[in-house]
Write an enzyme that holds these catalytic residues in place. Structure first.
Site, PDB file in Angstrom:
ATOM      1  N   GLY A 248       0.780  -1.222   0.000  1.00  0.00           N
ATOM      2  CA  GLY A 248       0.000   0.000   0.000  1.00  0.00           C
ATOM      3  C   GLY A 248       0.814   1.275   0.000  1.00  0.00           C
ATOM      4  N   PRO A 291       5.099  -5.024  -1.128  1.00  0.00           N
ATOM      5  CA  PRO A 291       5.054  -3.872  -2.032  1.00  0.00           C
ATOM      6  C   PRO A 291       4.892  -4.310  -3.482  1.00  0.00           C
ATOM      7  CG  PRO A 291       7.310  -4.318  -1.377  1.00  0.00           C
ATOM      8  CD  PRO A 291       6.443  -5.249  -0.572  1.00  0.00           C
ATOM      9  N   ARG A 293       3.061  -1.692  -6.300  1.00  0.00           N
ATOM     10  CA  ARG A 293       3.124  -0.398  -6.970  1.00  0.00           C
ATOM     11  C   ARG A 293       4.430   0.336  -6.649  1.00  0.00           C
ATOM     12  NH1 ARG A 293      -1.472   2.623  -7.796  1.00  0.00           N
ATOM     13  NH2 ARG A 293      -2.478   1.454  -6.119  1.00  0.00           N
ATOM     14  N   CYS A 361     -13.657   3.341 -28.313  1.00  0.00           N
ATOM     15  CA  CYS A 361     -14.964   3.917 -28.624  1.00  0.00           C
ATOM     16  C   CYS A 361     -15.762   4.129 -27.339  1.00  0.00           C
ATOM     17  CB  CYS A 361     -15.716   3.008 -29.592  1.00  0.00           C
ATOM     18  SG  CYS A 361     -17.160   3.798 -30.320  1.00  0.00           S
ATOM     19  N   GLU A 362     -15.250   5.007 -26.482  1.00  0.00           N
ATOM     20  CA  GLU A 362     -15.877   5.348 -25.211  1.00  0.00           C
ATOM     21  C   GLU A 362     -15.585   6.807 -24.912  1.00  0.00           C
ATOM     22  OE1 GLU A 362     -17.688   3.574 -23.041  1.00  0.00           O
ATOM     23  OE2 GLU A 362     -17.559   1.644 -24.062  1.00  0.00           O
TER      24      GLU A 362
END
Length: 443
Positions: A248, A291, A293, A361-362
């Site tokens: 985190g 860990p 990220r 396509c959004e």
């Protein structure tokens, strides 16, 4: 512009990472392209291990492979002395195929299937992190069938709410993960684990959330878990040898993000554990953390080619790139923020504010809102920073868009570690029933 790791602007005004000019990488590997600064990945891993060594505590630093799981990353994690946590048979397969030592693999997840559990049992992994009573019974039964006794940690929710996005908060009471500490469920789980014939209870696991910029949540979690461990010893005579505090730890995505030095997180955890255990004459457990990220996040950069633009006078100017939510769904999922620059004209003055649109396509396929850039043109290269975690991992084939290649860069050398998907890869698993096949026309 804040540059991470080995990134710099070279004499040509180009972004350079790991000694590699990204304009050369674009020519060789195409775009979109995930670029991973291997030197920075290794540096981040060593920051954790070195910080723990200074505490004198026994520890394991396990890389949370869900952040970015490819075989080359598993090799780096092993070389840096890390353990590895996995949450699926796919991640387990990747780790084993990469030659990662099974005894250093920890298996997480709130709904492990019998096939996944059997696969992990057959591989003799080091530990299962048990999430619920159903899994505990299933794991014990399958281990018994194979005549094995397996190491387990029990995932508990300590009731600590991290200050982060709701979707990445996991330590609060109302969570899909783990045994609740506050209502007695965690205590009953320990009782059942102790009684299970083929489970060896090492201790407990807790993860309070992601992208956390303060130590107070970790300190509170340690204090609650230590108090629980002390209570278990007093009432059940069981002494935990391992306490896993998850991950985190935040990283800097954009200006205003204020992650702490790794050593400050580790010191806070260690001080709280030592203080809590000393007060109760409880033997210091081995500390595990996970860990993900914070190991790979800021080591990743995604390189795009700019295509079209749309200027709405008085409203907004859109710049479209050749990727988007298919290679980085986080802005759509979490409203995540990113920083970027023109990689082939990095020294040019920023003269306009634009918003970076993806090609899916959004309407929600937006990577960055209101970014200051030099006036860009079709063919320019846009580098988006801090895309090492949960970008490749979450990439999809929406609109049948091919997933990008991944390169590791280090000391002026670029190694392809994931090939770009081909058109054939997109349809490889498609099948056409015989009744839908074109019939030969009689002439």
């Amino acid at each position: 512009m804040f540059l991470h790791g080995t990134s710099r602007i070279n004499a040509q005004g180009h972004l350079e990472i790991g000694g590699c000019d990204v304009t050369d990488l674009a020519k060789e590997f195409g775009t979109p392209l995930y670029i991973v600064d291997e030197t920075l990945v290794r540096q981040r891993a060593r920051e954790f291990t070195e910080a723990f060594r200074k505490t004198g505590l026994r520890f394991q630093v396990a890389y949370a492979s869900k952040a970015f799981c490819v075989m080359a990353m598993c090799r780096v994690a092993e070389e840096e002395g890390m353990s590895l946590d996995v949450v699926s048979d796919g991640e387990l397969h990747t780790a084993l195929k990469a030659g990662f030592p099974a005894e250093r693999i920890h298996f997480h997840g709130n709904n492990k299937t019998p096939d996944e559990i059997n696969m992990a049992l057959d591989a003799n992994i080091g530990c299962f992190v048990v999430d619920n009573f159903t899994e505990m019974q299933l794991l014990n039964s399958l281990a018994q069938e194979k005549g094995k006794t397996v190491n387990v940690l029990l995932r508990i929710t300590p009731g600590v709410e991290a200050h982060t996005h709701d979707y990445i908060s996991t330590g609060q009471q109302d969570s899909k993960f783990g045994f609740d500490l506050g209502n007695g469920t965690a205590f009953r789980a320990v009782e059942q684990a102790i009684a299970a014939s083929n489970l060896k209870l090492l201790g407990v696991h807790s993860h309070i959330g992601s992208q956390i910029f303060e130590v107070e949540g970790f300190r509170m979690a340690v204090e609650k878990i230590a108090a629980f461990a002390i209570d278990i010893r007093a009432k059940l005579g069981e002494t935990f040898s391992v306490i896993n505090l998850g991950g985190g730890y935040g990283i800097r995505y954009v200006e205003g993000d204020t992650p702490l030095p790794v050593g400050q997180y580790v010191q806070a955890i260690s001080d709280a554990m030592i203080s809590s255990c000393k007060a109760a004459d409880f033997p210091l457990p081995e500390i595990w953390i996970e860990p993900g990220r914070s190991i790979v996040g800021d080591a990743g950069t995604t390189l795009y080619t700019i295509g079209t633009s749309k200027d709405i006078p008085g409203v907004r100017k859109y710049i479209a790139v050749d990727g988007g939510m298919t290679d980085n769904p986080r802005p759509a999922l979490y409203e995540s923020k990113y920083d970027a620059l023109l990689a082939n004209r990095a020294n040019d003055e920023a003269t306009e504010v634009v918003s970076i649109a993806g090609k899916a396509c959004e309407s929600g396929d937006m990577l960055i809102w209101d970014l200051k850039l030099p006036e860009s043109k079709s063919g320019d290269l846009l580098a988006v920073f801090c895309t090492g975690a949960y970008n490749y991992a979450m990439a999809s084939n929406y609109n049948r868009i091919r997933r990008p290649a991944v390169v590791f860069v280090k000391d002026g050398k670029a190694d392809l570690v994931v090939a770009r998907e081909s058109h054939e890869d997109i349809s490889r698993n498609d099948l056409i029933p015989e009744r839908l096949r074109k019939q030969a026309v009689s002439r």
